[in-house]
Design an enzyme around this catalytic site. Sequence first.
Site, PDB file in Angstrom:
ATOM      1  N   SER A  66     -10.595   0.141   7.109  1.00 32.08           N
ATOM      2  CA  SER A  66      -9.981   0.236   5.786  1.00 32.08           C
ATOM      3  C   SER A  66      -9.267  -1.017   5.311  1.00 32.08           C
ATOM      4  O   SER A  66      -8.758  -1.043   4.195  1.00 32.08           O
ATOM      5  CB  SER A  66      -9.000   1.416   5.751  1.00 32.08           C
ATOM      6  OG  SER A  66      -9.702   2.629   5.781  1.00 32.08           O
TER       7      SER A  66
ATOM      8  N   LYS B  76       0.842  -1.198   0.000  1.00 33.46           N
ATOM      9  CA  LYS B  76       0.000   0.000   0.000  1.00 33.46           C
ATOM     10  C   LYS B  76       0.876   1.247   0.000  1.00 33.46           C
ATOM     11  O   LYS B  76       1.898   1.298   0.687  1.00 33.46           O
ATOM     12  CB  LYS B  76      -0.919  -0.026   1.226  1.00 33.46           C
ATOM     13  CG  LYS B  76      -1.940   1.098   1.277  1.00 33.46           C
ATOM     14  CD  LYS B  76      -2.859   0.951   2.488  1.00 33.46           C
ATOM     15  CE  LYS B  76      -3.898   2.069   2.547  1.00 33.46           C
ATOM     16  NZ  LYS B  76      -4.830   1.918   3.688  1.00 33.46           N
TER      17      LYS B  76
ATOM     18  N   SER C  13      -9.890   2.391   2.797  1.00 32.04           N
ATOM     19  CA  SER C  13      -8.962   3.072   1.919  1.00 32.04           C
ATOM     20  C   SER C  13      -8.022   2.107   1.186  1.00 32.04           C
ATOM     21  O   SER C  13      -7.369   2.497   0.222  1.00 32.04           O
ATOM     22  CB  SER C  13      -8.105   4.054   2.732  1.00 32.04           C
ATOM     23  OG  SER C  13      -7.292   3.352   3.665  1.00 32.04           O
TER      24      SER C  13
END
Length: 521
Positions: free
Chosen positions: A211, A79, A187
């Site tokens: 998330s 990420k 997210s």
Amino acid sequence: MTDLTRLTIAEARAKLRGKEIKAAEITDAYLAAIDQANPVLNAYVTVTHDKACDMARASDARLGKGEGGALEGIPLGIKDLFATEGIHTQACSHVLDGFKPRYESTVSANLWADGAVMLGKLNMDEFAMGSSNETSYYGPVINPWRRSRIDTSVVPTTHEGDGGFTAPGGIKTERALDNAQLVPGGSSGGSAAAVSAFLCAGATATDTGGSIRQPAAFTGTVGIKPTYGRCSRWGIAAFASSLDQAGPIARDVRDAAILLKSMASVDAKDTTSVDRPVPDYEAAIGRSIKGMKVGIPKEYRVDGMPEEIETLWQKGIAWLKEAGAEIVDISLPHTKYALPAYYIVAPAEASSNLARYDGVRYGLRVPGKDIVDMYEKTRAAGFGNEVKRRIMIGTYVLSAGYYDAYYLQAQKVRTLIKRDFENVFAAGVDVILTPATPSAAFGIADEDMASDPVKMYLNDIFTVTVNMAGLPGISVPAGLDPKGLPLGLQLIGRPFEEETLFQTAHVIEQAAGTFQPQKWW
């Protein structure tokens, strides 16, 4: 010939150690898949082709000598919130344009020490603020799942990788796909989409209010948010420091256990990381849950919850009961206050954390007539609308005259939420079962969501309590909705008892099966 990208981490690990395949081969297979799919799905913001090949060759050299770590040769996506030395790290924000850190996050360093291969950096909501992966400076990630045009009316028990349903009685029903593009959740939408679409074997992610678990539920993958302090936050761009926690997204429960074992560690550079031994989480897979007490909180039955969510929840209860668990009704009375309290605490911490992005030391700089003008222009140009909204909310609730009325009250509510869980666990409950999300994935640029940010925030209704209390939670795929989209169930555990979550989640996984999208990209 076997498609190497379809191997789970456990399967790939066995084949690599058995010298049936090479790390270079599996890495090349993933890089080819990314080259084909990423222009459509937008899951990666940077693909590190050369670095991945170099790391794979180094893994093959170690494996050839009978050496290697727990993840030797396994290709992963990272990420964009995690610092990676010398490589694009921008939290998918314009304000960090061109930033390439000179250091490595502790979590990613742990993975490289165990022999993992980095494929690239994954798309995400800007600074992890979002529930749909639409706030990224690099554009939205597209969910590899699409709705079926055929309403099957019955959620099938098995979903085959070729896109067909195996219905009760063994009758196979072909389905056509709707062309509408869906969000992967956020997210960590890039992480979830990449894992679901076979663009990496597993991925790192972060969870501030859901998330990891929400995008996992939207994409038919497994995502675990570990106990606060289990994984170091050092080298991860901060959103809300008292809520943020790193964790993995994987294709199945075993793979998630393997990844978390490598990611977790105590870290002197992070004073919130906890000095506790990291168990062998994989050893929990397959253990009986007979005699375990599973709590069902009445407060999670919210108004307007779709029938398929309630039906799935009841299926989960039945599966655990059939496996020998005792099902008990419980109450978490302060749950209804969790979402409003979260959206005071999280923006308040965000407004403080994001004050450092001013155009002086790194990232974007927009010239101004003086330093204050430069600050203002840089931040105005550098942050997206959602980030600006949360900074403004956070600054407001921390301002003189409002701190006591809002932020202090929210912290008191947070303490009561934590106490609710403590009381339930003290009464003998081992794990809590809830839905992971209030719906399946929704459409990109959904007008209803775009016009009312609060409706977007409601996607976190089942997940924020876990972050507010610092507990571990896991989302495991458990079924499909009538339009063929994945739905997840959430398990919440005692602090630092992730083993119990893996143990219980595996029971659900065995009963529900695994889920794969029909390839259209």
